[in-house]
Design a protein around this motif. Structure first.
Motif, PDB file in Angstrom:
ATOM      1  N   ARG A 117      11.470  79.173  46.750  1.00  0.00           N
ATOM      2  CA  ARG A 117      11.379  78.802  48.154  1.00  0.00           C
ATOM      3  C   ARG A 117      10.327  77.713  48.391  1.00  0.00           C
ATOM      4  O   ARG A 117       9.344  77.605  47.661  1.00  0.00           O
ATOM      5  N   MET A 118      10.557  76.938  49.439  1.00  0.00           N
ATOM      6  CA  MET A 118       9.580  75.981  49.926  1.00  0.00           C
ATOM      7  C   MET A 118       9.417  76.212  51.428  1.00  0.00           C
ATOM      8  O   MET A 118      10.410  76.280  52.159  1.00  0.00           O
ATOM      9  N   CYS A 119       8.176  76.342  51.887  1.00  0.00           N
ATOM     10  CA  CYS A 119       7.892  76.619  53.290  1.00  0.00           C
ATOM     11  C   CYS A 119       7.016  75.505  53.848  1.00  0.00           C
ATOM     12  O   CYS A 119       6.001  75.147  53.248  1.00  0.00           O
ATOM     13  N   ILE A 120       7.404  74.972  55.000  1.00  0.00           N
ATOM     14  CA  ILE A 120       6.699  73.846  55.613  1.00  0.00           C
ATOM     15  C   ILE A 120       6.194  74.277  56.979  1.00  0.00           C
ATOM     16  O   ILE A 120       6.969  74.777  57.810  1.00  0.00           O
ATOM     17  N   LEU A 121       4.912  74.084  57.231  1.00  0.00           N
ATOM     18  CA  LEU A 121       4.300  74.365  58.528  1.00  0.00           C
ATOM     19  C   LEU A 121       4.146  73.058  59.292  1.00  0.00           C
ATOM     20  O   LEU A 121       3.600  72.084  58.766  1.00  0.00           O
ATOM     21  N   LEU A 122       4.617  73.040  60.532  1.00  0.00           N
ATOM     22  CA  LEU A 122       4.535  71.854  61.370  1.00  0.00           C
ATOM     23  C   LEU A 122       3.431  71.981  62.413  1.00  0.00           C
ATOM     24  O   LEU A 122       2.955  73.076  62.708  1.00  0.00           O
ATOM     25  N   ASP A 123       3.057  70.846  62.972  1.00  0.00           N
ATOM     26  CA  ASP A 123       2.037  70.811  64.006  1.00  0.00           C
ATOM     27  C   ASP A 123       2.466  71.566  65.256  1.00  0.00           C
ATOM     28  O   ASP A 123       1.644  71.965  66.073  1.00  0.00           O
ATOM     29  N   SER A 124       3.756  71.785  65.422  1.00  0.00           N
ATOM     30  CA  SER A 124       4.302  72.533  66.553  1.00  0.00           C
ATOM     31  C   SER A 124       4.230  74.038  66.330  1.00  0.00           C
ATOM     32  O   SER A 124       4.780  74.808  67.128  1.00  0.00           O
ATOM     33  N   ASP A 125       3.584  74.468  65.264  1.00  0.00           N
ATOM     34  CA  ASP A 125       3.468  75.882  64.907  1.00  0.00           C
ATOM     35  C   ASP A 125       4.829  76.484  64.565  1.00  0.00           C
ATOM     36  O   ASP A 125       5.131  77.629  64.902  1.00  0.00           O
ATOM     37  N   GLN A 126       5.640  75.716  63.889  1.00  0.00           N
ATOM     38  CA  GLN A 126       6.923  76.175  63.371  1.00  0.00           C
ATOM     39  C   GLN A 126       6.871  76.186  61.847  1.00  0.00           C
ATOM     40  O   GLN A 126       6.232  75.329  61.232  1.00  0.00           O
ATOM     41  N   ILE A 127       7.555  77.156  61.254  1.00  0.00           N
ATOM     42  CA  ILE A 127       7.647  77.255  59.800  1.00  0.00           C
ATOM     43  C   ILE A 127       9.110  77.122  59.397  1.00  0.00           C
ATOM     44  O   ILE A 127       9.968  77.867  59.891  1.00  0.00           O
ATOM     45  N   PHE A 128       9.397  76.177  58.511  1.00  0.00           N
ATOM     46  CA  PHE A 128      10.745  75.964  57.993  1.00  0.00           C
ATOM     47  C   PHE A 128      10.805  76.500  56.561  1.00  0.00           C
ATOM     48  O   PHE A 128       9.969  76.129  55.734  1.00  0.00           O
ATOM     49  N   ILE A 129      11.790  77.329  56.277  1.00  0.00           N
ATOM     50  CA  ILE A 129      11.949  77.931  54.953  1.00  0.00           C
ATOM     51  C   ILE A 129      13.187  77.350  54.288  1.00  0.00           C
ATOM     52  O   ILE A 129      14.288  77.421  54.845  1.00  0.00           O
ATOM     53  N   TYR A 130      12.997  76.793  53.075  1.00  0.00           N
ATOM     54  CA  TYR A 130      14.083  76.154  52.339  1.00  0.00           C
ATOM     55  C   TYR A 130      14.334  76.848  51.004  1.00  0.00           C
ATOM     56  O   TYR A 130      13.405  77.369  50.377  1.00  0.00           O
ATOM     57  N   ASP A 131      15.600  76.823  50.599  1.00  0.00           N
ATOM     58  CA  ASP A 131      15.974  77.169  49.231  1.00  0.00           C
ATOM     59  C   ASP A 131      15.676  75.947  48.373  1.00  0.00           C
ATOM     60  O   ASP A 131      16.314  74.903  48.529  1.00  0.00           O
ATOM     61  N   ILE A 132      14.708  76.059  47.489  1.00  0.00           N
ATOM     62  CA  ILE A 132      14.251  74.884  46.754  1.00  0.00           C
ATOM     63  C   ILE A 132      15.278  74.384  45.743  1.00  0.00           C
ATOM     64  O   ILE A 132      15.235  73.223  45.324  1.00  0.00           O
ATOM     65  N   SER A 133      16.223  75.216  45.358  1.00  0.00           N
ATOM     66  CA  SER A 133      17.218  74.800  44.365  1.00  0.00           C
ATOM     67  C   SER A 133      18.205  73.785  44.936  1.00  0.00           C
ATOM     68  O   SER A 133      18.731  72.940  44.204  1.00  0.00           O
ATOM     69  N   CYS A 134      18.461  73.850  46.245  1.00  0.00           N
ATOM     70  CA  CYS A 134      19.424  72.933  46.856  1.00  0.00           C
ATOM     71  C   CYS A 134      18.895  72.305  48.147  1.00  0.00           C
ATOM     72  O   CYS A 134      19.614  71.572  48.818  1.00  0.00           O
TER      73      CYS A 134
END
Length: 420
Positions: free
Chosen positions: A116-133
């Protein structure tokens, strides 16, 4: 020079010798393995690598390495707002960009493991990605999911702006923190806002959400783990423990996340340590691979190492009871993930949180420490191959190797190298 951070297994270290120059070094044997000059920015050149500061200095860049692989995620804020919203996935061996992902707001932090890859934004949102695709699996909005139900027609963005304005907060302050376990279980821990009882318009970042990023479902909610805002957070490699430190920086606490099937709801606070009596900005907490040690780095010349093996001497005065923290039912979580909207699911989950109080007396101190009088700004790594050693990269341009003491005391300096 800025010593930025080690990768997850401390096989490599990222440093920035100058504002737009970044180098990646192998730790053993010590030597430069990659370098990129980003002075030309995005002007037609595939020149993607920048750097990330681990909160002890202002930074225009974010970088996260995937263990000792050639995969690196970078966000460059120095080239303007559009660039700050764009995440590049880079192959350092080929010096090429694999893909780019654009977000609606600026990127604050990136964490990843092999799943997994998780990205935190300045808007206080977290995006969770499947790192394989690089498929987006979930978006968590800390304001919408937690507060929209209590604020009627107030939009999350308006509420967020109002709270930060009322608290006198700048964009560089009061930011959520997140950490991801290194193993494939992908336990994500992130800080969450909660309102004060005596002042509903004032919010603190002193709660922690434990989230299963692999199966996209919440696991646990740790309420009021500190009196003040959480300034640093770390998760053990297996995801069973989460460490936190507040903005005051005098107390470090380690909790069970609830991800372990043997977890007992009545034994929430696993360890509680006192770093010192004077306030300190603790910008890094890091577990070793087996969660037997916890490193603590702040804006002083001393690095503290806490012992997580000796449970007999740990403080019990600070333990919480089972009513102080919510352990979500795993079966309900999984079914609700399939049958309900994500925002409804986590809003219902977080609405059940309970209040708690934590004592802070008779606390244990560090069992080992490193004092570097002639340098400030450090990054700490626990090498998996050498469990009796620690690595320290400092802003003075030095890479130091220390041997841990057999009994409580100061670590012994065994090797010093210089970042070229």
């Amino acid at each position: 020079m800025k010593a930025l951070r080690f990768n997850q297994d401390a096989t490599c270290c990222v440093v920035s010798p100058s504002p737009r120059l970044v180098s990646i070094y192998n730790c053993d044997p010590f030597g430069k393995c990659f370098e990129m000059d980003n002075s030309r920015g995005d002007s037609g050149q595939d020149n993607p690598l920048s750097y990330r500061s681990d909160a002890h200095s202002d930074s225009n860049f974010v970088i996260e390495m995937l263990f000792s692989t050639s995969l690196v995620a970078i966000a460059d804020k120095s080239q303007g707002v559009a660039s700050a919203k764009r995440l590049k996935i880079v192959n350092t061996k080929r010096k090429s960009t694999i893909c780019e992902i654009s977000f609606p707001h600026q990127i604050v932090d990136v964490v990843m493991n092999r799943k997994r890859m998780c990205i935190l934004l300045d808007s206080d949102q977290i995006f969770i990605y499947d790192i394989s695709c690089m498929k987006l699996l979930e978006t968590i909005d800390l304001w919408e999911d937690h507060f929209k139900k209590n604020t009627a027609a107030v939009e999350p963005a308006s509420l967020r702006s109002r709270v930060r304005r009322n608290n006198g907060l700048s964009d560089k302050m009061k930011k959520p923190k997140l950490a991801l376990s290194g193993d494939d279980r992908s336990i994500l821990c992130f800080t969450s806002y909660s309102s004060r009882r005596n002042n509903p318009d004032s919010f603190l970042l002193h709660d922690v959400v434990v989230y299963d990023a692999l199966n996209i479902s919440p696991i646990n909610y740790l309420n009021t783990v500190h009196k003040g805002d959480i300034a640093s957070i770390s998760v053990s490699h297996d995801g069973k423990l989460v460490a936190t430190a507040s903005e005051k920086g005098t107390i470090v606490r380690v909790f069970n996340t609830g991800a372990d099937i043997d977890y007992e709801a009545g034994n929430l606070l696993a360890y509680e340590f006192r770093r010192g009596s004077r306030p300190c900005n603790l910008y890094q907490l890091v577990f070793d691979r087996n969660a037997t040690m916890l490193g603590c780095v702040g804006d002083t010349n001393t690095i503290h190492i806490f012992d997580l093996k000796n449970r007999e001497s740990e403080s019990t005065d600070g333990e919480l009871n089972e009513n102080d923290l919510l352990l979500a039912n795993e079966e309900d979580n999984r079914s609700s993930t399939r049958n309900s909207e994500p925002s409804t699911q986590i809003a219902h989950f977080l609405s059940k949180r309970l209040s708690s109080s934590i004592a802070s007396q008779n606390l244990r101190r560090d069992f080992a420490h490193v004092t570097i009088n002639d340098a400030w700004g450090h990054s700490l790594g626990f090498p998996e191959e050498f469990p009796n050693q620690i690595y320290v990269a400092s802003d003075d341009g030095k890479f130091r190797v220390y041997t841990l003491p057999s009994t409580a005391g100061e670590c012994v300096l065994t090797k010093t190298s210089t970042f070229a």
